[in-house]
Design an enzyme around this catalytic site. Structure first.
Site, PDB file in Angstrom:
ATOM      1  N   LYS A 143       4.448   4.573   5.525  1.00 32.80           N
ATOM      2  CA  LYS A 143       4.246   5.548   6.610  1.00 32.80           C
ATOM      3  C   LYS A 143       5.040   5.140   7.838  1.00 32.80           C
ATOM      4  O   LYS A 143       5.146   3.948   8.150  1.00 32.80           O
ATOM      5  CB  LYS A 143       2.746   5.527   6.954  1.00 32.80           C
ATOM      6  CG  LYS A 143       2.294   6.625   7.843  1.00 32.80           C
ATOM      7  CD  LYS A 143       1.940   7.877   7.070  1.00 32.80           C
ATOM      8  CE  LYS A 143       1.640   9.049   7.966  1.00 32.80           C
ATOM      9  NZ  LYS A 143       2.851   9.616   8.592  1.00 32.80           N
TER      10      LYS A 143
ATOM     11  N   ASP B  41      -6.402  -1.149   9.940  1.00 29.84           N
ATOM     12  CA  ASP B  41      -6.986  -0.834   8.630  1.00 29.84           C
ATOM     13  C   ASP B  41      -6.633   0.558   8.132  1.00 29.84           C
ATOM     14  O   ASP B  41      -7.503   1.301   7.653  1.00 29.84           O
ATOM     15  CB  ASP B  41      -8.522  -0.979   8.678  1.00 29.84           C
ATOM     16  CG  ASP B  41      -8.929  -2.435   8.622  1.00 29.84           C
ATOM     17  OD1 ASP B  41      -8.222  -3.226   7.969  1.00 29.84           O
ATOM     18  OD2 ASP B  41      -9.937  -2.785   9.255  1.00 29.84           O
TER      19      ASP B  41
ATOM     20  N   LYS C 292       1.288  -2.722  12.032  1.00 28.17           N
ATOM     21  CA  LYS C 292       0.427  -1.780  12.756  1.00 28.17           C
ATOM     22  C   LYS C 292      -0.644  -1.203  11.833  1.00 28.17           C
ATOM     23  O   LYS C 292      -1.817  -1.151  12.179  1.00 28.17           O
ATOM     24  CB  LYS C 292       1.323  -0.653  13.298  1.00 28.17           C
ATOM     25  CG  LYS C 292       0.721   0.155  14.383  1.00 28.17           C
ATOM     26  CD  LYS C 292       1.705   1.208  14.857  1.00 28.17           C
ATOM     27  CE  LYS C 292       2.951   0.621  15.494  1.00 28.17           C
ATOM     28  NZ  LYS C 292       3.826   1.638  16.068  1.00 28.17           N
TER      29      LYS C 292
ATOM     30  N   ARG D  46       0.881  -1.166   0.000  1.00 25.53           N
ATOM     31  CA  ARG D  46       0.000   0.000   0.000  1.00 25.53           C
ATOM     32  C   ARG D  46       0.923   1.222   0.000  1.00 25.53           C
ATOM     33  O   ARG D  46       1.984   1.199   0.620  1.00 25.53           O
ATOM     34  CB  ARG D  46      -0.835   0.064   1.278  1.00 25.53           C
ATOM     35  CG  ARG D  46      -1.755  -1.101   1.476  1.00 25.53           C
ATOM     36  CD  ARG D  46      -3.175  -0.712   1.062  1.00 25.53           C
ATOM     37  NE  ARG D  46      -4.130  -1.707   1.490  1.00 25.53           N
ATOM     38  CZ  ARG D  46      -4.408  -2.824   0.806  1.00 25.53           C
ATOM     39  NH1 ARG D  46      -3.787  -3.077  -0.324  1.00 25.53           N
ATOM     40  NH2 ARG D  46      -5.310  -3.672   1.252  1.00 25.53           N
TER      41      ARG D  46
ATOM     42  N   LYS E 281      10.112   3.710   8.390  1.00 22.76           N
ATOM     43  CA  LYS E 281      10.591   4.380   9.600  1.00 22.76           C
ATOM     44  C   LYS E 281      11.910   5.046   9.280  1.00 22.76           C
ATOM     45  O   LYS E 281      12.647   4.586   8.410  1.00 22.76           O
ATOM     46  CB  LYS E 281      10.803   3.370  10.735  1.00 22.76           C
ATOM     47  CG  LYS E 281      10.800   3.984  12.108  1.00 22.76           C
ATOM     48  CD  LYS E 281       9.393   4.244  12.624  1.00 22.76           C
ATOM     49  CE  LYS E 281       9.379   4.887  13.973  1.00 22.76           C
ATOM     50  NZ  LYS E 281       8.027   4.898  14.545  1.00 22.76           N
TER      51      LYS E 281
ATOM     52  N   SER F  37      -2.669  10.138  12.023  1.00 24.18           N
ATOM     53  CA  SER F  37      -1.860  10.610  10.890  1.00 24.18           C
ATOM     54  C   SER F  37      -2.587  10.334   9.570  1.00 24.18           C
ATOM     55  O   SER F  37      -2.532  11.143   8.636  1.00 24.18           O
ATOM     56  CB  SER F  37      -0.512   9.882  10.859  1.00 24.18           C
ATOM     57  OG  SER F  37       0.412  10.523  11.704  1.00 24.18           O
TER      58      SER F  37
HETATM   59  P1  NAD Z   1       9.291  11.169  23.638  1.00 24.25           P
HETATM   60  O1  NAD Z   1      10.686  11.468  23.261  1.00 24.25           O
HETATM   61  O2  NAD Z   1       8.272  12.261  23.597  1.00 24.25           O
HETATM   62  O3  NAD Z   1       9.210  10.538  25.118  1.00 24.25           O
HETATM   63  C1  NAD Z   1      10.032   9.523  25.577  1.00 24.25           C
HETATM   64  C2  NAD Z   1      10.143   9.700  27.087  1.00 24.25           C
HETATM   65  O4  NAD Z   1      10.849   8.595  27.628  1.00 24.25           O
HETATM   66  C3  NAD Z   1      10.912  10.966  27.475  1.00 24.25           C
HETATM   67  O5  NAD Z   1      10.212  11.654  28.495  1.00 24.25           O
HETATM   68  C4  NAD Z   1      12.244  10.427  27.977  1.00 24.25           C
HETATM   69  O6  NAD Z   1      12.846  11.253  28.963  1.00 24.25           O
HETATM   70  C5  NAD Z   1      11.834   9.080  28.535  1.00 24.25           C
HETATM   71  N1  NAD Z   1      12.944   8.137  28.611  1.00 24.25           N
HETATM   72  C6  NAD Z   1      14.017   8.011  27.794  1.00 24.25           C
HETATM   73  N2  NAD Z   1      14.829   7.024  28.215  1.00 24.25           N
HETATM   74  C7  NAD Z   1      14.250   6.512  29.316  1.00 24.25           C
HETATM   75  C8  NAD Z   1      14.602   5.466  30.201  1.00 24.25           C
HETATM   76  N3  NAD Z   1      15.701   4.753  30.033  1.00 24.25           N
HETATM   77  N4  NAD Z   1      13.755   5.199  31.232  1.00 24.25           N
HETATM   78  C9  NAD Z   1      12.637   5.916  31.419  1.00 24.25           C
HETATM   79  N5  NAD Z   1      12.247   6.920  30.616  1.00 24.25           N
HETATM   80  C10 NAD Z   1      13.056   7.214  29.571  1.00 24.25           C
HETATM   81  O7  NAD Z   1       8.847   9.938  22.715  1.00 24.25           O
HETATM   82  P2  NAD Z   1       7.377   9.445  22.387  1.00 24.25           P
HETATM   83  O8  NAD Z   1       6.963  10.038  21.107  1.00 24.25           O
HETATM   84  O9  NAD Z   1       6.525   9.579  23.590  1.00 24.25           O
HETATM   85  O10 NAD Z   1       7.658   7.888  22.100  1.00 24.25           O
HETATM   86  C11 NAD Z   1       7.760   6.935  23.137  1.00 24.25           C
HETATM   87  C12 NAD Z   1       7.612   5.549  22.540  1.00 24.25           C
HETATM   88  O11 NAD Z   1       6.354   5.455  21.858  1.00 24.25           O
HETATM   89  C13 NAD Z   1       8.673   5.157  21.505  1.00 24.25           C
HETATM   90  O12 NAD Z   1       8.900   3.772  21.580  1.00 24.25           O
HETATM   91  C14 NAD Z   1       7.984   5.493  20.193  1.00 24.25           C
HETATM   92  O13 NAD Z   1       8.524   4.767  19.101  1.00 24.25           O
HETATM   93  C15 NAD Z   1       6.572   5.069  20.518  1.00 24.25           C
HETATM   94  N6  NAD Z   1       5.542   5.669  19.662  1.00 24.25           N
HETATM   95  C16 NAD Z   1       5.415   7.010  19.557  1.00 24.25           C
HETATM   96  C17 NAD Z   1       4.396   7.533  18.753  1.00 24.25           C
HETATM   97  C18 NAD Z   1       4.134   9.016  18.667  1.00 24.25           C
HETATM   98  O14 NAD Z   1       3.112   9.395  18.058  1.00 24.25           O
HETATM   99  N7  NAD Z   1       4.929   9.874  19.249  1.00 24.25           N
HETATM  100  C19 NAD Z   1       3.565   6.676  18.034  1.00 24.25           C
HETATM  101  C20 NAD Z   1       3.719   5.297  18.165  1.00 24.25           C
HETATM  102  C21 NAD Z   1       4.723   4.815  18.986  1.00 24.25           C
END
Ligand code: NAD
Length: 475
Positions: free
Chosen positions: A74, A103, A98, A70, A110, A367
């Protein structure tokens, strides 16, 4: 070959592949289709110079496209000092599954830039981001039709706005240029509700889980989310919104928050908004007055609780600490927080895991709504809002005329208010999370070879992807 729990811990990408293999074995997917689905289609690695404070620095970045069944493909772009190609490929693969589970008609991709954003000021970050965007665009890894990034760890609306603007200058003739990234600020073509979307999705996923009494019982709990004791790791975008909504709207109790410099604990419940404010002001959770502080945050993952929500990084629950995890259920808000080895240990111990490919799909779902808004060049709800309000007023008038009594104000208010963009986004996200969970649990209950929610999630996703490969053929 599948690792056992006594082998070395597999890498993140190997972990994802092993989990997918388990689902494919349960489904009996043929080898050719399995290989086609699992292979990463393309990986771009770029190295580019930027002059910072009079010195030339070389930056390394990646963009992996896992699937193109598709289009567009993304997936977020992360800025982190630990990024590498293995991680980017794993995350791109997760995006494929995901999107399929919720869907969203996109392939999986990435990206990452190897950088410690705290070392650079705003103008330097802008220069680096614009140069990275140039590399991605020129090499065909960024466009509204084929590859659309979004925010992830270390990036947000600001970086997305710079990327969209750089792409616009390179392709002013592209009428859909604004759709080249999602997660933009609302005044630059973003959508209401995108910033909160992943955390909101975590809340909707847990709400749906708690609507199914049998599933709650299988996790050794009872009742709803009210009063459930939650430990959350990471108070960033995802963790903050999930913790805030679950505590303020569902009555759950956040008993511990783990951050990079330690953890805070309060069994009576932590005020998430106050902690977040404290973190913004002091850049640490230390000295937060509303809770006790412990230095060894990682150990707090082992705290006794109902729900553990890892929302920071991958690989946090490994073979090493999995035997000591006391949570009844884990909701994977982060990508890949539980390794393959840990997954096996936790499954055996009866800890229920709501997997990342489902739990954090709220981000890509919204998104998708943003991308649709961008390519249709119109705000969601713009055409029908006032019309709906008119219909509501007519309905109230009709009821009053036929019954001879006045419609109470609170009913009148709710039926005469048309939905705005945020209402529509939340409604679409809620529907998406509910339907996806219902499909996953149906597979878990009906298919003998499927023994856990993660495998059921991958089975649901792989079935859709395989169908698309079979329909269009592989060429
Ligand atoms: P972010 O950078 O906003 O937040 C991450 C947080 O984790 C920060 O506050 C950081 O200080 C903290 N952190 C870093 N290392 C750490 C550790 N060792 N122990 C505890 N805390 C720690 O990132 P995010 O966007 O919130 O993403 C977090 C997770 O969610 C990632 O795995 C990301 O891939 C996933 N994710 C994010 C989104 C999105 O829309 N932002 C979507 C899907 C998945």
């Amino acid at each position: 070959m599948a690792s056992t729990q006594t082998d070395r811990e597999p890498t993140f990408r190997e972990s994802v592949d092993l989990m997918v293999d388990r689902a494919m074995a349960a489904m009996g997917v043929d080898k050719g289709t399995a290989t086609a689905i699992k292979s990463c289609n393309a990986v771009l690695k770029v190295q580019f110079p930027v002059k910072i404070r009079g010195k030339t620095e070389i930056f390394t970045g990646w963009r992996a496209v896992h699937s193109t069944h598709r289009l567009p493909a993304k997936g977020g772009i992360r800025y982190a000092p630990y990024a590498d190609q293995d991680e980017v490929e794993a995350l791109a693969a997760l995006m494929t599954y995901k999107c399929a589970i919720v869907d969203v008609p996109f392939g999986g991709s990435k990206g990452a830039l190897l950088i410690d954003p705290s070392r650079y000021d705003r103008d330097e970050m802008e220069m680096i981001t614009r140069r990275f965007t140039l590399e991605l665009t020129r090499k065909g890894f960024l466009s509204p039709a084929t590859n659309v990034p979004a925010p992830d760890v270390g990036t947000g609306q600001r970086e997305m706005a710079w990327m969209a603007d750089t792409y616009k200058h390179l392709h002013p003739e592209d009428i859909n240029y604004i759709a080249c990234v999602t997660g933009k600020p609302v005044h630059h073509g973003g959508i209401q509700g995108r910033v909160e979307a992943t955390g909101r999705g975590v809340q909707y996923a847990l709400r749906e889980f708690f609507r199914h009494g049998e599933d709650v019982k299988a996790a050794n709990m009872s009742g709803g989310l009210e009063g459930k004791r939650i430990v959350i790791q990471g108070l960033g975008n995802v963790g903050y919104h999930a913790a805030k909504f679950l505590s303020e709207e569902d009555g759950a109790r956040i008993i511990a928050v783990i951050e990079r410099d330690g953890a805070v604990l309060n069994d009576k419940g932590i005020q998430v908004e106050e902690l977040h404010q404290h973190m913004r002001e002091h850049r640490t959770i230390r000295n937060f007055p509303g809770a006790a502080f412990v230095e060894d945050g990682h150990k707090v993952l082992e705290q006794e609780c109902d729900i553990l929500i890892p929302a920071a990084l991958e690989g946090q629950i490994s073979q090493e600490n999995a035997p000591r995890i006391k949570a009844k259920m884990i909701a994977e808000a982060a990508n890949g927080p539980v390794t393959y080895g840990a997954d096996g240990i936790l499954n055996k111990r009866g800890v229920v895991i709501l997997p990342d490919a489902y739990v954090n799909a709220g981000g890509v779902t919204v998104s998708y709504f943003e991308w649709i808004r961008n390519i249709s060049h119109i705000r969601l709800g713009r055409m029908q809002r006032r019309h709906d309000e008119l219909r509501g007023r007519q309905m109230a008038a009709m009821v009053e005329e036929t019954t001879g009594s006045r419609v109470p104000d609170h009913f009148r208010e709710s039926i005469t208010r048309g939905a705005n963009e945020l209402d529509l986004v939340r409604s679409g996200l809620d529907d998406t999370m509910r339907l996806a969970y219902q499909e996953i649990r149906r597979i878990l209950r009906e298919e003998d070879a499927v023994c856990d929610l993660r495998t059921a999630t991958y089975v649901a996703a792989i079935r859709k992807i395989a169908r698309s490969y079979l329909d269009i053929g592989i060429y």
